[in-house]
Design an enzyme around this catalytic site. Structure first.
Site, PDB file in Angstrom:
ATOM      1  CB  SER A  36      -0.918   0.002   1.230  1.00 61.95           C
ATOM      2  OG  SER A  36      -1.532   1.263   1.364  1.00 61.95           O
ATOM      3  CB  SER A  54      -2.443   4.347   2.425  1.00 61.61           C
ATOM      4  OG  SER A  54      -3.416   4.180   1.428  1.00 61.61           O
ATOM      5  CB  THR A  95      -7.393  -1.625   1.127  1.00 65.09           C
ATOM      6  OG1 THR A  95      -7.324  -1.889  -0.270  1.00 65.09           O
ATOM      7  CG2 THR A  95      -6.284  -2.360   1.842  1.00 65.09           C
ATOM      8  CE  LYS A 109     -12.019   0.395  -0.069  1.00 61.67           C
ATOM      9  NZ  LYS A 109     -12.006   1.137  -1.315  1.00 61.67           N
ATOM     10  CG  ASP A 156     -12.894   4.596  -2.078  1.00 64.55           C
ATOM     11  OD1 ASP A 156     -11.923   5.063  -1.473  1.00 64.55           O
ATOM     12  OD2 ASP A 156     -13.166   3.375  -2.110  1.00 64.55           O
ATOM     13  N   GLY A 177     -17.534  -1.129 -15.994  1.00 65.23           N
ATOM     14  CA  GLY A 177     -17.238  -1.870 -14.772  1.00 65.23           C
ATOM     15  C   GLY A 177     -18.332  -1.603 -13.753  1.00 65.23           C
ATOM     16  N   GLY A 219     -18.006  -2.906 -10.152  1.00 61.54           N
ATOM     17  CA  GLY A 219     -17.591  -3.393  -8.838  1.00 61.54           C
ATOM     18  C   GLY A 219     -17.656  -2.273  -7.814  1.00 61.54           C
ATOM     19  N   GLY A 220     -16.868  -2.411  -6.749  1.00 59.96           N
ATOM     20  CA  GLY A 220     -16.874  -1.417  -5.671  1.00 59.96           C
ATOM     21  C   GLY A 220     -16.427  -0.045  -6.156  1.00 59.96           C
ATOM     22  CB  ILE A 249     -10.433   4.219 -10.596  1.00 63.32           C
ATOM     23  CG1 ILE A 249     -10.914   2.771 -10.722  1.00 63.32           C
ATOM     24  CG2 ILE A 249     -11.541   5.192 -11.004  1.00 63.32           C
ATOM     25  CD1 ILE A 249     -11.978   2.428  -9.666  1.00 63.32           C
ATOM     26  N   GLY A 270      -5.549   6.918 -11.997  1.00 65.46           N
ATOM     27  CA  GLY A 270      -6.231   6.646 -10.730  1.00 65.46           C
ATOM     28  C   GLY A 270      -5.501   7.120  -9.481  1.00 65.46           C
TER      29      GLY A 270
HETATM   30  N1  LIG Z   1      -7.698   4.799  -7.323  1.00 61.78           N
HETATM   31  C1  LIG Z   1      -8.361   4.353  -6.285  1.00 61.78           C
HETATM   32  O1  LIG Z   1      -8.394   4.972  -5.222  1.00 61.78           O
HETATM   33  C2  LIG Z   1      -9.130   3.067  -6.429  1.00 61.78           C
HETATM   34  C3  LIG Z   1     -10.239   2.810  -5.593  1.00 61.78           C
HETATM   35  C4  LIG Z   1     -10.940   1.610  -5.770  1.00 61.78           C
HETATM   36  C5  LIG Z   1     -10.542   0.692  -6.741  1.00 61.78           C
HETATM   37  N2  LIG Z   1      -9.462   0.982  -7.524  1.00 61.78           N
HETATM   38  C6  LIG Z   1      -9.028   0.042  -8.589  1.00 61.78           C
HETATM   39  O2  LIG Z   1     -10.125  -0.185  -9.447  1.00 61.78           O
HETATM   40  C7  LIG Z   1     -10.101  -1.487  -9.965  1.00 61.78           C
HETATM   41  C8  LIG Z   1     -11.444  -2.164  -9.705  1.00 61.78           C
HETATM   42  O3  LIG Z   1     -11.605  -2.282  -8.312  1.00 61.78           O
HETATM   43  P1  LIG Z   1     -12.979  -2.773  -7.648  1.00 61.78           P
HETATM   44  O4  LIG Z   1     -12.799  -2.703  -6.189  1.00 61.78           O
HETATM   45  O5  LIG Z   1     -14.130  -2.088  -8.266  1.00 61.78           O
HETATM   46  O6  LIG Z   1     -12.953  -4.322  -8.100  1.00 61.78           O
HETATM   47  P2  LIG Z   1     -14.148  -5.352  -8.137  1.00 61.78           P
HETATM   48  O7  LIG Z   1     -15.230  -4.955  -7.197  1.00 61.78           O
HETATM   49  O8  LIG Z   1     -13.512  -6.708  -7.998  1.00 61.78           O
HETATM   50  O9  LIG Z   1     -14.734  -5.204  -9.644  1.00 61.78           O
HETATM   51  C9  LIG Z   1     -13.952  -5.604 -10.732  1.00 61.78           C
HETATM   52  C10 LIG Z   1     -14.602  -5.108 -12.014  1.00 61.78           C
HETATM   53  O10 LIG Z   1     -13.751  -5.504 -13.100  1.00 61.78           O
HETATM   54  C11 LIG Z   1     -14.530  -6.272 -14.019  1.00 61.78           C
HETATM   55  N3  LIG Z   1     -13.717  -7.293 -14.656  1.00 61.78           N
HETATM   56  C12 LIG Z   1     -12.884  -8.179 -14.062  1.00 61.78           C
HETATM   57  N4  LIG Z   1     -12.325  -8.978 -14.979  1.00 61.78           N
HETATM   58  C13 LIG Z   1     -12.822  -8.587 -16.186  1.00 61.78           C
HETATM   59  C14 LIG Z   1     -12.630  -9.031 -17.528  1.00 61.78           C
HETATM   60  N5  LIG Z   1     -11.799 -10.031 -17.810  1.00 61.78           N
HETATM   61  N6  LIG Z   1     -13.285  -8.390 -18.508  1.00 61.78           N
HETATM   62  C15 LIG Z   1     -14.124  -7.374 -18.226  1.00 61.78           C
HETATM   63  N7  LIG Z   1     -14.365  -6.901 -16.981  1.00 61.78           N
HETATM   64  C16 LIG Z   1     -13.714  -7.515 -15.973  1.00 61.78           C
HETATM   65  C17 LIG Z   1     -15.613  -6.901 -13.198  1.00 61.78           C
HETATM   66  O11 LIG Z   1     -16.650  -7.309 -14.026  1.00 61.78           O
HETATM   67  P3  LIG Z   1     -17.583  -8.545 -13.586  1.00 61.78           P
HETATM   68  O12 LIG Z   1     -18.614  -7.970 -12.657  1.00 61.78           O
HETATM   69  O13 LIG Z   1     -18.152  -9.031 -14.868  1.00 61.78           O
HETATM   70  O14 LIG Z   1     -16.689  -9.565 -12.927  1.00 61.78           O
HETATM   71  C18 LIG Z   1     -15.987  -5.697 -12.285  1.00 61.78           C
HETATM   72  O15 LIG Z   1     -16.765  -4.784 -12.982  1.00 61.78           O
HETATM   73  C19 LIG Z   1      -8.925  -2.180  -9.280  1.00 61.78           C
HETATM   74  O16 LIG Z   1      -7.838  -2.134 -10.159  1.00 61.78           O
HETATM   75  C20 LIG Z   1      -8.663  -1.324  -8.064  1.00 61.78           C
HETATM   76  O17 LIG Z   1      -7.313  -1.360  -7.664  1.00 61.78           O
HETATM   77  C21 LIG Z   1      -8.764   2.153  -7.393  1.00 61.78           C
END
Ligand SMILES: NC(=O)c1ccc[n+]([C@@H]2O[C@H](COP(=O)([O-])OP(=O)(O)OC[C@H]3O[C@@H](n4cnc5c(N)ncnc54)[C@H](OP(=O)(O)O)[C@@H]3O)[C@@H](O)[C@H]2O)c1
Length: 282
Positions: A20, A22, A67, A71, A108, A134, A136-137, A223, A246
């Site tokens: 991390s 952070s 993280t 979460k 976030d 996307g 996810g979270g 991001i 991001g």
């Molecule tokens: N900059 C920041 O402060 C910050 C904050 C939060 C997250 N992030 C980053 O954002 C990214 C996503 O995080 P998250 O927490 O949202 O993850 P998450 O909840 O696990 O969601 C992952 C997303 O990626 C999609 N995905 C995964 N594999 C895929 C593929 N092969 N083809 C197409 N879509 C795919 C998933 O789709 P499905 O639903 O179809 O599986 C889902 O929409 C990570 O890289 C994380 O490090 C950055």
């Protein structure tokens, strides 16, 4: 223990967590503010989250960030969850209150929007449709931020449609769901396109997205911050689009956490951004 001692400690709980950035960021702010404080990585396994959170008060912590993988789990542990965290479905920041009780919120979305406004001061959420890829979270935080800022059309596209449906149901507002197969065409006439999938992260394949329909005037945002420039951003930049990585989202969720923990809002300086970029590398 004195109040002052308790208010100068915070950390991030995760597993894994030692990668991390952070601590680098928060310890920079302790120095910036001239405060003797510490922000530490806390390597906590899933089953130990409740005990670890309850230990914050006796250990003298003002609070912590959460993280992966904590979460969502923290929602059932803390004493109070605010509306923002409930809507986003995750807690990113825990605050230890004076009586030892735990308050959970999510910063976030503030990180995402704070970064957009710092880097693109003229940006407006209602300037045109916004494609979000996307669900996810991270997507929830981004969509929440865009809706709060007055977005009039969010085109939400996810590989697994049920997850996008769940985001739209939780957040309400002008979210239009589009099938994964239409993701390329969904970029037509957007003002902004955001990658909130994990695709493009170090060690993972690039996001499968053709940018031909993306207007040259659109802002492309990711991001992900490892790498600092994902293949999506590199492709957008190569064709002349403005891009945002991001890292700024991570940087800008810090000051609101500080405000809650210490009553101070430090600043995201150029020096801090450069330190973080250097630590991440390209
Ligand atoms: N900059 C920041 O402060 C910050 C904050 C939060 C997250 N992030 C980053 O954002 C990214 C996503 O995080 P998250 O927490 O949202 O993850 P998450 O909840 O696990 O969601 C992952 C997303 O990626 C999609 N995905 C995964 N594999 C895929 C593929 N092969 N083809 C197409 N879509 C795919 C998933 O789709 P499905 O639903 O179809 O599986 C889902 O929409 C990570 O890289 C994380 O490090 C950055």
């Amino acid at each position: 223990m004195s109040k002052t001692e308790r208010f100068l400690m915070a950390g991030v709980m995760g597993w894994p967590v030692m990668h991390s950035r952070s601590p680098l960021m928060h310890n920079y702010w302790f120095a910036q503010q001239g405060l003797a404080g510490t922000y530490v990585p806390l390597a906590i396994r899933s089953g130990n989250l409740a005990a670890a959170l309850r230990a914050l008060y006796p250990l003298g912590f003002a609070g912590c960030n959460l993280t992966i993988p904590h979460k969502q789990d923290a929602m059932a542990i803390v004493d109070e969850v605010d509306d923002v965290a409930r809507k986003i479905g995750a807690i990113s920041c825990v605050v230890v209150r004076g009586d030892g009780s735990l308050f959970g919120t999510n910063n976030d979305w503030l990180g995402f929007i704070g970064n957009v406004k710092e880097r693109e001061p003229a940006w407006r959420a209602d300037a045109g449709p916004i494609a979000v890829i996307g669900a996810g979270g991270g997507a929830r935080a981004v969509c929440y931020a865009l809706l709060r800022e007055g977005a009039r059309e969010i085109r939400l596209i996810n590989r697994t449609p049920e997850r996008a449906e769940a985001v739209a149901a939780a957040l309400g507002g002008p979210i239009r769901l589009l099938p994964w197969a239409e993701r390329h065409d969904a970029l037509a006439n957007v003002a902004m396109a955001v990658n909130v999938t994990s695709q493009g992260m170090v060690g993972l394949p690039a996001l499968d997205l053709q940018l031909d329909a993306l207007p040259k005037t659109a802002l492309a945002a990711d991001i992900i911050y490892t790498p600092l420039e994902t293949p999506f951003l590199a492709a957008a930049r190569a064709r002349g689009n403005r891009t945002l990585n991001g890292l700024g989202m991570l940087l800008h969720q810090g000051p609101p956490a500080w405000k809650l923990w210490f009553g101070i809002e430090p600043t995201v300086t150029v020096e801090l951004r450069e330190k973080m970029e250097k630590s991440i590398g390209s």
